[in-house]
Design an enzyme around this catalytic site. Sequence first.
Site, PDB file in Angstrom:
ATOM      1  N   LYS A  77       0.866  -1.182   0.000  1.00 39.54           N
ATOM      2  CA  LYS A  77       0.000   0.000   0.000  1.00 39.54           C
ATOM      3  C   LYS A  77       0.900   1.229   0.000  1.00 39.54           C
ATOM      4  O   LYS A  77       1.738   1.393   0.904  1.00 39.54           O
ATOM      5  CB  LYS A  77      -0.869   0.014   1.256  1.00 39.54           C
ATOM      6  CG  LYS A  77      -1.966  -1.026   1.229  1.00 39.54           C
ATOM      7  CD  LYS A  77      -2.941  -0.856   2.360  1.00 39.54           C
ATOM      8  CE  LYS A  77      -4.122  -1.799   2.223  1.00 39.54           C
ATOM      9  NZ  LYS A  77      -3.820  -3.166   1.789  1.00 39.54           N
ATOM     10  N   ASP A 109      -1.446  -2.280  -4.149  1.00 42.20           N
ATOM     11  CA  ASP A 109      -2.838  -2.308  -3.705  1.00 42.20           C
ATOM     12  C   ASP A 109      -3.495  -0.970  -4.033  1.00 42.20           C
ATOM     13  O   ASP A 109      -2.818   0.056  -4.118  1.00 42.20           O
ATOM     14  CB  ASP A 109      -2.910  -2.502  -2.186  1.00 42.20           C
ATOM     15  CG  ASP A 109      -2.668  -3.951  -1.766  1.00 42.20           C
ATOM     16  OD1 ASP A 109      -2.584  -4.826  -2.648  1.00 42.20           O
ATOM     17  OD2 ASP A 109      -2.557  -4.189  -0.548  1.00 42.20           O
ATOM     18  N   ARG A 158      -4.984  -6.635 -11.204  1.00 40.98           N
ATOM     19  CA  ARG A 158      -5.896  -7.299 -10.271  1.00 40.98           C
ATOM     20  C   ARG A 158      -7.236  -6.547 -10.288  1.00 40.98           C
ATOM     21  O   ARG A 158      -7.261  -5.330 -10.129  1.00 40.98           O
ATOM     22  CB  ARG A 158      -5.329  -7.273  -8.845  1.00 40.98           C
ATOM     23  CG  ARG A 158      -6.293  -7.834  -7.805  1.00 40.98           C
ATOM     24  CD  ARG A 158      -5.866  -7.511  -6.369  1.00 40.98           C
ATOM     25  NE  ARG A 158      -4.550  -8.021  -6.055  1.00 40.98           N
ATOM     26  CZ  ARG A 158      -3.806  -7.544  -5.051  1.00 40.98           C
ATOM     27  NH1 ARG A 158      -4.242  -6.574  -4.287  1.00 40.98           N
ATOM     28  NH2 ARG A 158      -2.606  -8.049  -4.826  1.00 40.98           N
ATOM     29  N   GLY A 217     -13.712  -3.830  -4.445  1.00 46.44           N
ATOM     30  CA  GLY A 217     -13.402  -2.584  -3.740  1.00 46.44           C
ATOM     31  C   GLY A 217     -13.884  -2.661  -2.301  1.00 46.44           C
ATOM     32  O   GLY A 217     -14.993  -3.142  -2.051  1.00 46.44           O
ATOM     33  N   ALA A 218     -13.053  -2.191  -1.359  1.00 46.36           N
ATOM     34  CA  ALA A 218     -13.316  -2.463   0.056  1.00 46.36           C
ATOM     35  C   ALA A 218     -13.533  -1.211   0.905  1.00 46.36           C
ATOM     36  O   ALA A 218     -13.687  -1.324   2.110  1.00 46.36           O
ATOM     37  CB  ALA A 218     -12.141  -3.266   0.622  1.00 46.36           C
ATOM     38  N   ARG A 272     -12.636  -6.671   6.425  1.00 50.87           N
ATOM     39  CA  ARG A 272     -13.123  -8.058   6.249  1.00 50.87           C
ATOM     40  C   ARG A 272     -14.451  -8.252   6.993  1.00 50.87           C
ATOM     41  O   ARG A 272     -15.349  -8.926   6.515  1.00 50.87           O
ATOM     42  CB  ARG A 272     -12.107  -9.088   6.764  1.00 50.87           C
ATOM     43  CG  ARG A 272     -10.743  -9.051   6.100  1.00 50.87           C
ATOM     44  CD  ARG A 272     -10.729  -9.392   4.631  1.00 50.87           C
ATOM     45  NE  ARG A 272     -11.176  -8.420   3.675  1.00 50.87           N
ATOM     46  CZ  ARG A 272     -10.467  -7.378   3.203  1.00 50.87           C
ATOM     47  NH1 ARG A 272      -9.260  -7.147   3.618  1.00 50.87           N
ATOM     48  NH2 ARG A 272     -10.993  -6.571   2.296  1.00 50.87           N
TER      49      ARG A 272
HETATM   50  C1  LIG Z   1      -6.475 -10.995  -3.465  1.00 54.79           C
HETATM   51  C2  LIG Z   1      -7.313  -9.825  -3.095  1.00 54.79           C
HETATM   52  C3  LIG Z   1      -6.748  -8.562  -3.082  1.00 54.79           C
HETATM   53  C4  LIG Z   1      -7.526  -7.450  -2.794  1.00 54.79           C
HETATM   54  N1  LIG Z   1      -6.986  -6.190  -2.887  1.00 54.79           N
HETATM   55  C5  LIG Z   1      -7.764  -5.107  -2.717  1.00 54.79           C
HETATM   56  C6  LIG Z   1      -7.283  -3.792  -2.930  1.00 54.79           C
HETATM   57  O1  LIG Z   1      -6.114  -3.573  -3.288  1.00 54.79           O
HETATM   58  N2  LIG Z   1      -8.144  -2.759  -2.744  1.00 54.79           N
HETATM   59  C7  LIG Z   1      -9.448  -2.945  -2.358  1.00 54.79           C
HETATM   60  O2  LIG Z   1     -10.193  -1.964  -2.231  1.00 54.79           O
HETATM   61  N3  LIG Z   1      -9.927  -4.177  -2.131  1.00 54.79           N
HETATM   62  C8  LIG Z   1      -9.125  -5.256  -2.286  1.00 54.79           C
HETATM   63  N4  LIG Z   1      -9.646  -6.509  -2.064  1.00 54.79           N
HETATM   64  C9  LIG Z   1     -10.951  -6.670  -1.393  1.00 54.79           C
HETATM   65  C10 LIG Z   1     -12.094  -6.678  -2.384  1.00 54.79           C
HETATM   66  O3  LIG Z   1     -12.240  -5.383  -2.931  1.00 54.79           O
HETATM   67  C11 LIG Z   1     -13.404  -7.083  -1.706  1.00 54.79           C
HETATM   68  O4  LIG Z   1     -13.705  -6.185  -0.686  1.00 54.79           O
HETATM   69  C12 LIG Z   1     -13.381  -8.499  -1.127  1.00 54.79           C
HETATM   70  O5  LIG Z   1     -12.647  -9.367  -1.927  1.00 54.79           O
HETATM   71  C13 LIG Z   1     -14.811  -9.068  -1.032  1.00 54.79           C
HETATM   72  O6  LIG Z   1     -15.400  -9.088  -2.302  1.00 54.79           O
HETATM   73  P1  LIG Z   1     -15.781 -10.443  -3.103  1.00 54.79           P
HETATM   74  O7  LIG Z   1     -15.440 -10.195  -4.522  1.00 54.79           O
HETATM   75  O8  LIG Z   1     -15.150 -11.595  -2.490  1.00 54.79           O
HETATM   76  O9  LIG Z   1     -17.359 -10.494  -3.074  1.00 54.79           O
HETATM   77  P2  LIG Z   1     -18.447 -10.453  -1.875  1.00 54.79           P
HETATM   78  O10 LIG Z   1     -19.738 -10.137  -2.541  1.00 54.79           O
HETATM   79  O11 LIG Z   1     -17.995  -9.579  -0.741  1.00 54.79           O
HETATM   80  O12 LIG Z   1     -18.431 -11.943  -1.387  1.00 54.79           O
HETATM   81  C14 LIG Z   1     -18.820 -13.045  -2.178  1.00 54.79           C
HETATM   82  C15 LIG Z   1     -18.793 -14.297  -1.310  1.00 54.79           C
HETATM   83  O13 LIG Z   1     -17.460 -14.543  -0.878  1.00 54.79           O
HETATM   84  C16 LIG Z   1     -17.419 -14.942   0.481  1.00 54.79           C
HETATM   85  N5  LIG Z   1     -16.738 -13.874   1.267  1.00 54.79           N
HETATM   86  C17 LIG Z   1     -16.412 -12.657   0.820  1.00 54.79           C
HETATM   87  N6  LIG Z   1     -15.798 -11.934   1.768  1.00 54.79           N
HETATM   88  C18 LIG Z   1     -15.744 -12.707   2.842  1.00 54.79           C
HETATM   89  C19 LIG Z   1     -15.215 -12.522   4.147  1.00 54.79           C
HETATM   90  N7  LIG Z   1     -14.639 -11.359   4.529  1.00 54.79           N
HETATM   91  N8  LIG Z   1     -15.316 -13.549   5.008  1.00 54.79           N
HETATM   92  C20 LIG Z   1     -15.892 -14.714   4.636  1.00 54.79           C
HETATM   93  N9  LIG Z   1     -16.409 -14.943   3.403  1.00 54.79           N
HETATM   94  C21 LIG Z   1     -16.348 -13.963   2.533  1.00 54.79           C
HETATM   95  C22 LIG Z   1     -18.838 -15.128   0.865  1.00 54.79           C
HETATM   96  O14 LIG Z   1     -19.209 -16.447   0.574  1.00 54.79           O
HETATM   97  C23 LIG Z   1     -19.577 -14.174  -0.024  1.00 54.79           C
HETATM   98  O15 LIG Z   1     -20.927 -14.498  -0.208  1.00 54.79           O
HETATM   99  C24 LIG Z   1      -8.894  -7.626  -2.418  1.00 54.79           C
HETATM  100  C25 LIG Z   1      -9.454  -8.891  -2.441  1.00 54.79           C
HETATM  101  C26 LIG Z   1      -8.699  -9.977  -2.780  1.00 54.79           C
HETATM  102  C27 LIG Z   1      -9.358 -11.320  -2.835  1.00 54.79           C
END
Ligand SMILES: Cc1cc2nc3c(=O)[nH]c(=O)nc-3n(C[C@H](O)[C@H](O)[C@H](O)COP(=O)(O)OP(=O)(O)OC[C@H]3O[C@@H](n4cnc5c(N)ncnc54)[C@H](O)[C@@H]3O)c2cc1C
Length: 317
Positions: free
Chosen positions: A109, A143, A193, A197-198, A298
């Site tokens: 980051k 990131d 990647r 978005g978080a 998370r």
């Molecule tokens: C490798 C990686 C790198 C990332 N880097 C960044 C970044 O640089 N910047 C950024 O803004 N975001 C980053 N993220 C986070 C991302 O933006 C999402 O917030 C996060 O991945 C949840 O989205 P999802 O696509 O899994 O879908 P969601 O709709 O959140 O989840 C889909 C399904 O996945 C499972 N799941 C998802 N999250 C969780 C959890 N926390 N605990 C348990 N089960 C879960 C559940 O079964 C859920 O129904 C990253 C994510 C990953 C995987």
Amino acid sequence: MLRSVILAAARSQKVERLVETAPVSRDVVKRFVAGSGTGEALAATRQLADAGLCITLDNLGEDTLTAEQANATKEAYLELLAALGHAGLTAPKEGGGGVTVATAEVSLKLSALGQAFDEQLAEKNAREICEAAAGLGTTVTLDMEDHTTTDSTLDILSRLRRDHPGTGAVLQAYLRRTEGDCRELATAGSRVRLCKGAYKEPEHVAYQAPLEVDKSYVRCMNILMAGEGYPMLATHDPRLIAIAQDRARWFDRAPDEFEFQMLYGIRPEEQTRLARAGHTLRVYVPYGTEWYGYLMRRLAERPANLAFFGRALISKK
Ligand SMILES: Cc1cc2nc3c(=O)[nH]c(=O)nc-3n(C[C@H](O)[C@H](O)[C@H](O)COP(=O)(O)OP(=O)(O)OC[C@H]3O[C@@H](n4cnc5c(N)ncnc54)[C@H](O)[C@@H]3O)c2cc1C
């Protein structure tokens, strides 16, 4: 609503102190964070690599406010890379469709390297880490943080890529601008990647409804899969994973011409299943003591994780 409350709490120092000092936090943190130091990070990496998974490591920390802190973060990355290299975990893998795909790389980051108060310092620190990574045959991915940093991060990325073309970008499907950024970055050799978005973002820059974010993810994925770069599809969402597999067939992409990415501790069985099915699956492994912001994001993603936190609290009483 709940997501907004948790993401707001992520910015509160009072809540941070409360959560960090609660004894139960340690149990919850263990599920999502690989440990506090280089040794534990290395052990987790070895275990995942032995299970056929690839890894990207994140030294936890963000919003650094002093040059000393930024320097300490850089040093932590250099120490980690040296340890990974020594353990033989940074060698590039076969394939990769013309890009370097190493077993273990690092994610960083820019805010942890000083971006908020001195962009040049952050870029200098990132460059040193890229140089160390390149010397060991591996790569760095930048990131993406909240939308106020997107332009600065993409500018720094493009300058780093002049010397280190393998440096990975991250684009967030919830931002309205991201389809355009995907078009810009879907070029030969470009590692991108794509995640949902978080961060908590305002309506004028980001889609708010989950369905709108998912639809944007699919549009962005189509652009990346049709392009010439190396898409890194970061999601745990079963529907998006199925669509990605379908698009790979449609655009005639071999399994080594894109990868899936997931977070440490989330859907581990699915991670192994995809790797066994012949995909490259990279696990994002965070480690370090500054886990608060990461953990809160998370928890915000999944209310069930909040229940997990609550159950752990009750069982300690
Ligand atoms: C490798 C990686 C790198 C990332 N880097 C960044 C970044 O640089 N910047 C950024 O803004 N975001 C980053 N993220 C986070 C991302 O933006 C999402 O917030 C996060 O991945 C949840 O989205 P999802 O696509 O899994 O879908 P969601 O709709 O959140 O989840 C889909 C399904 O996945 C499972 N799941 C998802 N999250 C969780 C959890 N926390 N605990 C348990 N089960 C879960 C559940 O079964 C859920 O129904 C990253 C994510 C990953 C995987």
